[in-house]
Structure formats: C-alpha cells, structure tokens
Design a protein around this motif. Structure first.
Motif: not given
Length: 366
Positions: A178-205
């Motif tokens: 992740x750090x390498x991707x952020x430093x090299x402007x290759x990190x997709x924050x919004x995609x990761x955020x959506x994945x985390x939100x889905x993970x939270x939904x899975x966990x809660x359900x």
C-alpha cells in the motif's frame, strides 16, 4: 489473506491490547482529513532530516504509527520501519512513531539491546533514530487517531496521503504494498474504502446472525456476499467462514463438499492457501464433520499439483499435510513416502513432530 476471525466479527488484539478511554470519539476513516499532530516530545528526527510535524504538508506521504515499549510486535517491526524510511525518504516519506509513555520510559527502552534488519547487534535507539520517534503522554494523539478510528490494538499504522487525507489504516506489517502504491500515485483510495465498507457490512451481518444462532441464514448471507466481491483473499476467507458455519448448522456433510470444490479452485497456484484448505478438510474428516472421501481425494490431487517448486520447511509442512490426507484416504504407502520426505526437509522445530507421525505410519505397516 484477510483473517477469518475478522470476517466473523471477532476483534483480536496483539498481546497487550492498547486500551483507550471510553469517551465519545470523533470519526476517523478512509478519506478523512488527517488530524493535526500535537505531539509533546519529539525524541528522534531522522538524524536532523525530518521536521517536527503539526500540519501535514501537501505532496508528502506520512506514516503515523502507534507503539509502546511493552509491545513485542511493535519492537519487532522497528527495524523494518527504519528501512522503509531510508528507502522512501527521497520521495517525501516521513514515518512518525507515537507512544503515550513518559519520556523517561522511552529513554530507558532506547538503551536496550536488539538486532537491526541485517541481524547485527545494536540498540533500539540506533534502530529508531532513522525515523521520527515521539511520545505524547497526555494521550491526545491517541484520541485523535486510535480512538476516532476505533482501533484498539498496536502496532497500528495510519498512512496519510499526499493530499493530507487518510489512505489506509492497519498493521504496519501489512502496509508495504500500500505504501509503495501511495508514494507512486497508484493507490485507489475510493476502491479500498468501498472494500472496507463491504467488509464491515459482512462482519456486522455474519456476527449478528451467528450470535443469534441463525447459521443457515448466515450461510445464505455469505453466498450473497460472494457475488459482490472480487478480492480472492476475501473470497477465500468467506468460503472458510461458510465451512465453519455449515458445521455449526449441521449441514457440513451435505453442503461442505461443494464449498471445498470452490475453495480448491480459488486456491490453485497458491500453495499456502491450498495447504490451509487441505488441512481443514483433513480435520473435518477425522472429526466426522464431513464423510465424503471425494473431498479428501480432491485435496490430495490439488496438493500434488502445487508441490513442485516448494522448498525447505515450507515443503516439509506441505508434505506432512499430504501424508495425513493420504493416510485417511487409505494410501498407507503414499503416506509413508510423503512423511519421509517431510522429515527430510523439516527444520529443527518440525523434525520431532514429523518423525513421530512417521513412526506411527510405519507401525501401521506391521
């Protein structure tokens, strides 16, 4: 691979959880503006190369990592943090380690002996002087970050991106890519955020359904979530969760074979995933949770296809699992052959256990 315990909603802390006050927190999540730093004591400054930080500078990347002198994993990760700082310093990275202990405690700790990333004897002070080491005894930084992000275990790292927003939160042992991707402007924050939100939904359900002992409904819910995700590691974790839930629902004998078929297909080419699934199949078979020997035969054939390039203790572990599977499948000769090779490749920590099972197999031949 995302932990199956995390998916089931079990909150694990590393040894010595970092317990915070129960005050009503601000919310800090992926995409939030990183809170300003108001750290009381800056102990190291990268040997004069790293400034004290209050407001994050645009265009630079920061890692704010929470640690303590009593935290074993924190101490274990310090040499790697130092290496990351050196590796990416020219690209604008600043790593800031934050404790909440008294300065005297930190100073005593820094004199303790350890080893650097090359295995050479040194002190924690020599290791950590490469990055910004700090402590904030009033706990305000903990409150702004750890409490606001609902993080209760250390070490925990927050990656602050070039726009001064939170790009990632997690264990520093898992942040390299992740750090390498952020430093090299290759990190997709919004995609990761959506994945985390889905993970939270899975966990809660799943946590809600299993807590209410609605295991059949939990299995159905997992099937629905599997159709919404792409990440192979998350799919792997969900399939493993389904195996456990089917067992608790009394449906493993009828429904688990299809899950194993999907799991082995998903794990193809990833030997450690294959071994994980294969050992689970072995345990469920000997515990009579499943009865279908076709699952065992599938486990054996998949392991045999993924064995080729493995070496050393990794190969030894793989062969030990294969030996157990061949034994319950009725192939004693094949089990002995695999276990003999497992003993051959075993390291010192494995040899006694693997040799003992080999003796048991050989006694079966008499």
């Amino acid at each position: 691979m995302k932990s199956i315990l995390k998916i089931l909603g079990v909150c694990l802390c590393v040894i010595g959880c970092h317990v915070l006050d129960a005050a009503e927190p601000k919310v800090l999540t992926i995409g939030s503006e990183a809170p300003k730093l108001d750290i009381e004591h800056w102990i190291f400054d990268g040997q004069g190369k790293l400034p004290k930080v209050t407001k994050f500078e645009s265009g630079k990347v920061y890692v704010v990592e929470f640690w303590a002198t009593w935290c074993g994993p924190c101490k274990m990760g310090m040499p790697h943090l130092a290496e990351l700082q050196k590796k990416y310093q020219s690209k604008g990275l600043q790593i800031i380690g934050v404790s909440n202990e008294p300065v005297d405690t930190i100073q005593q700790f820094l004199a303790e002996q350890t080893r650097d990333s090359q295995g050479k004897s040194t002190t924690f002070g020599e290791v950590t002087k490469a990055y910004s080491l700090t402590t904030d005894p009033d706990g305000s930084t903990d409150e702004d970050y750890m409490l606001a992000a609902k993080q209760d275990g250390i070490p925990t790292a927050f990656i602050v991106g070039k726009d001064s927003k939170i790009d990632w939160i997690g264990s520093p042992f898992e942040m390299d890519e992740v750090l390498e991707a952020v430093i090299n402007d290759k990190w997709d924050r919004e995609k990761y955020k959506a994945e985390q939100e889905l993970l939270n939904e899975i966990q809660t359900t799943i946590a809600r359904l299993t807590r209410n002992r609605k295991f059949k409904e939990a299995a159905v819910a997992i099937d629905g979530f599997l159709g919404r995700i792409e990440d192979p590691s998350l799919k792997f974790g969900l399939y493993k969760a389904k195996l456990s839930i089917l067992d608790r629902a009394g449906l493993a004998k009828t429904d688990a074979p299809a899950v194993y078929k999907d799991l082995f297909a998903l794990s193809e080419g990833e030997p450690m995933f294959v071994q994980d699934v294969a050992w689970t199949a072995y345990e469920q078979f000997v515990e009579n949770a499943i009865e279908d020997k076709e699952v065992i035969r599938l486990a054996i054939s998949t392991m045999e296809k993924n064995l080729k390039d493995l070496k050393g203790s990794v190969r030894a572990n793989f062969l030990d699992t294969l030996s157990h599977l061949r034994f319950v499948a009725g192939d004693l000769k094949g089990a002995v052959a695999a276990q003999q090779e497992a003993v051959q490749f075993a390291d010192d920590s494995q040899k006694e256990e693997f040799s003992e099972f080999l003796k048991e197999l050989q006694s079966e031949k008499k």
